[in-house]
Motif scaffolding. Structure first.
Motif, PDB file in Angstrom:
ATOM      1  N   TYR A  33     -51.231  -6.431 -22.045  1.00 40.88           N
ATOM      2  CA  TYR A  33     -50.329  -5.277 -22.037  1.00 40.88           C
ATOM      3  C   TYR A  33     -49.915  -4.975 -23.473  1.00 40.88           C
ATOM      4  O   TYR A  33     -49.778  -5.877 -24.301  1.00 40.88           O
ATOM      5  CB  TYR A  33     -49.062  -5.573 -21.222  1.00 40.88           C
ATOM      6  N   PHE A  35     -46.944  -2.649 -25.661  1.00 44.68           N
ATOM      7  CA  PHE A  35     -45.637  -2.006 -25.516  1.00 44.68           C
ATOM      8  C   PHE A  35     -45.200  -1.396 -26.840  1.00 44.68           C
ATOM      9  O   PHE A  35     -45.547  -1.890 -27.912  1.00 44.68           O
ATOM     10  CB  PHE A  35     -44.555  -3.034 -25.115  1.00 44.68           C
ATOM     11  N   TYR A  37     -41.407  -0.658 -28.344  1.00 44.28           N
ATOM     12  CA  TYR A  37     -39.966  -0.786 -28.160  1.00 44.28           C
ATOM     13  C   TYR A  37     -39.272  -0.014 -29.270  1.00 44.28           C
ATOM     14  O   TYR A  37     -39.751   0.072 -30.394  1.00 44.28           O
ATOM     15  CB  TYR A  37     -39.527  -2.255 -28.236  1.00 44.28           C
ATOM     16  N   LEU A  47     -37.341  -0.388 -24.145  1.00 45.20           N
ATOM     17  CA  LEU A  47     -38.760  -0.103 -23.934  1.00 45.20           C
ATOM     18  C   LEU A  47     -38.994   1.403 -23.964  1.00 45.20           C
ATOM     19  O   LEU A  47     -38.301   2.164 -23.292  1.00 45.20           O
ATOM     20  CB  LEU A  47     -39.224  -0.656 -22.588  1.00 45.20           C
ATOM     21  N   ARG A  50     -45.413   1.687 -22.057  1.00 43.09           N
ATOM     22  CA  ARG A  50     -46.227   0.497 -21.762  1.00 43.09           C
ATOM     23  C   ARG A  50     -47.648   0.937 -21.409  1.00 43.09           C
ATOM     24  O   ARG A  50     -47.843   1.975 -20.777  1.00 43.09           O
ATOM     25  CB  ARG A  50     -45.607  -0.253 -20.582  1.00 43.09           C
ATOM     26  N   PHE A  91     -41.033  -1.014 -32.616  1.00 47.05           N
ATOM     27  CA  PHE A  91     -41.842  -2.221 -32.618  1.00 47.05           C
ATOM     28  C   PHE A  91     -42.986  -2.083 -31.624  1.00 47.05           C
ATOM     29  O   PHE A  91     -42.792  -1.680 -30.484  1.00 47.05           O
ATOM     30  CB  PHE A  91     -41.012  -3.446 -32.226  1.00 47.05           C
ATOM     31  N   THR A  95     -48.819  -8.423 -25.212  1.00 46.10           N
ATOM     32  CA  THR A  95     -48.581  -9.527 -24.278  1.00 46.10           C
ATOM     33  C   THR A  95     -49.867  -9.804 -23.515  1.00 46.10           C
ATOM     34  O   THR A  95     -50.364  -8.924 -22.808  1.00 46.10           O
ATOM     35  CB  THR A  95     -47.462  -9.184 -23.284  1.00 46.10           C
TER      36      THR A  95
ATOM     37  N   TYR B 102     -47.493  -8.781 -15.637  1.00 47.80           N
ATOM     38  CA  TYR B 102     -46.317  -8.986 -16.470  1.00 47.80           C
ATOM     39  C   TYR B 102     -45.598  -7.671 -16.691  1.00 47.80           C
ATOM     40  O   TYR B 102     -46.201  -6.670 -17.002  1.00 47.80           O
ATOM     41  CB  TYR B 102     -46.738  -9.575 -17.808  1.00 47.80           C
ATOM     42  N   GLU B 104     -42.148  -5.605 -18.517  1.00 50.73           N
ATOM     43  CA  GLU B 104     -41.519  -5.553 -19.829  1.00 50.73           C
ATOM     44  C   GLU B 104     -40.471  -6.640 -19.947  1.00 50.73           C
ATOM     45  O   GLU B 104     -40.016  -7.210 -18.961  1.00 50.73           O
ATOM     46  CB  GLU B 104     -40.841  -4.198 -20.006  1.00 50.73           C
ATOM     47  N   GLN B 105     -40.101  -6.892 -21.175  1.00 51.65           N
ATOM     48  CA  GLN B 105     -38.967  -7.755 -21.446  1.00 51.65           C
ATOM     49  C   GLN B 105     -37.734  -6.874 -21.584  1.00 51.65           C
ATOM     50  O   GLN B 105     -37.760  -5.867 -22.273  1.00 51.65           O
ATOM     51  CB  GLN B 105     -39.185  -8.537 -22.736  1.00 51.65           C
TER      52      GLN B 105
END
Lengths: 115, 116
Positions: A33, A35, A37, A47, A50, A91, A95, B102, B104-105
């Motif tokens: 994944y 992302f 941010y 977030l 994604r 950022f 992952t 998974y 997001e955080q």
């Protein structure tokens, strides 16, 4: 080990214009994944968007879209119709789709939207 | 509105003192991360837990830092003794890893630590 590179430490854009933030990554993983941010001056990490690596279609969230080039290991963020509230540090994060789920973050790009 | 909470938000202490930072992850999340953010090093992963068990703490100075999850609603990061170079913003984040997928955080607001 994965690495994430954001080659633009700082960028600026005029309000209502479009800006693209770049991100490249290095990995031997095939499933993962990506992302973006956003961290505004308040420091809260939020977030933005994604992307799953197995999906060919680029993700889009309102004014935010990505250009995901898996072969080139590139994941850029395009912000359209920039707003003053978009001023923040952005950022890029990677992952792997493994049971570890440990993310690697880039060093960030500080974006300033000018009125 | 579920969110990660961290306490304290700000901490000023003197070198040599013990510092304890607390994090309450989002209910139901099975993964908790501790990050440190500085101007020089950016965002660094210190440690993370899955189902309360430590998975990786290789980013943490072992001699002075310790991280624990006494229960599913509380994660702690302790520095003893603290040093000026520990001054940073410490973030806790939680996420849900189910199988191989998974999400997001979700980040907490951070603890800004200043060690004099």
């Amino acid at each position: 080990a994965q690495t994430v590179t954001q080659s633009q430490p700082e960028m600026s854009v005029q309000e209502a214009e479009t800006v693209t933030l770049s991100c490249t990554y290095d990995t031997s993983e095939n499933n993962y994944y990506l992302f973006w941010y956003k961290q505004p001056p308040s420091r809260q990490m939020i977030l933005v968007i994604r992307q799953e690596a197995y999906k060919q279609q680029n993700a889009t969230e309102n004014r935010f879209s990505v250009n995901f080039q898996k072969a080139a290991k590139s994941f850029s963020l395009k912000i359209s119709d920039s707003q003053l509230g978009d001023t923040a540090m952005y950022f890029c994060a990677f992952t792997p789709n493994t049971n570890a789920g440990k993310s690697t973050f880039g060093d960030g790009t500080t974006l300033t939207v000018k009125p | 509105d579920a969110r990660v909470t961290q306490t304290p938000r700000h901490k000023v202490t003197e070198m040599g003192q013990e510092v304890t930072m607390r994090c309450q992850p989002i209910l139901g999340h099975n993964t908790v991360f501790w990050y440190r953010q500085t101007m020089m090093q950016g965002l660094e992963l210190l440690a993370y837990f899955r189902n309360r068990a430590p998975l990786d703490d290789s980013g943490m100075p072992k001699d002075r830092f310790s991280a624990e999850m006494p229960d599913a609603t509380l994660a702690t990061l302790k520095i003893q003794p603290s040093e000026p170079r520990d001054s940073a913003v410490y973030f806790c984040a939680s996420g849900q890893l189910a199988g191989l997928s998974y999400n997001e955080q979700f980040f907490g607001p951070g603890t800004r630590l200043t060690v004099l």
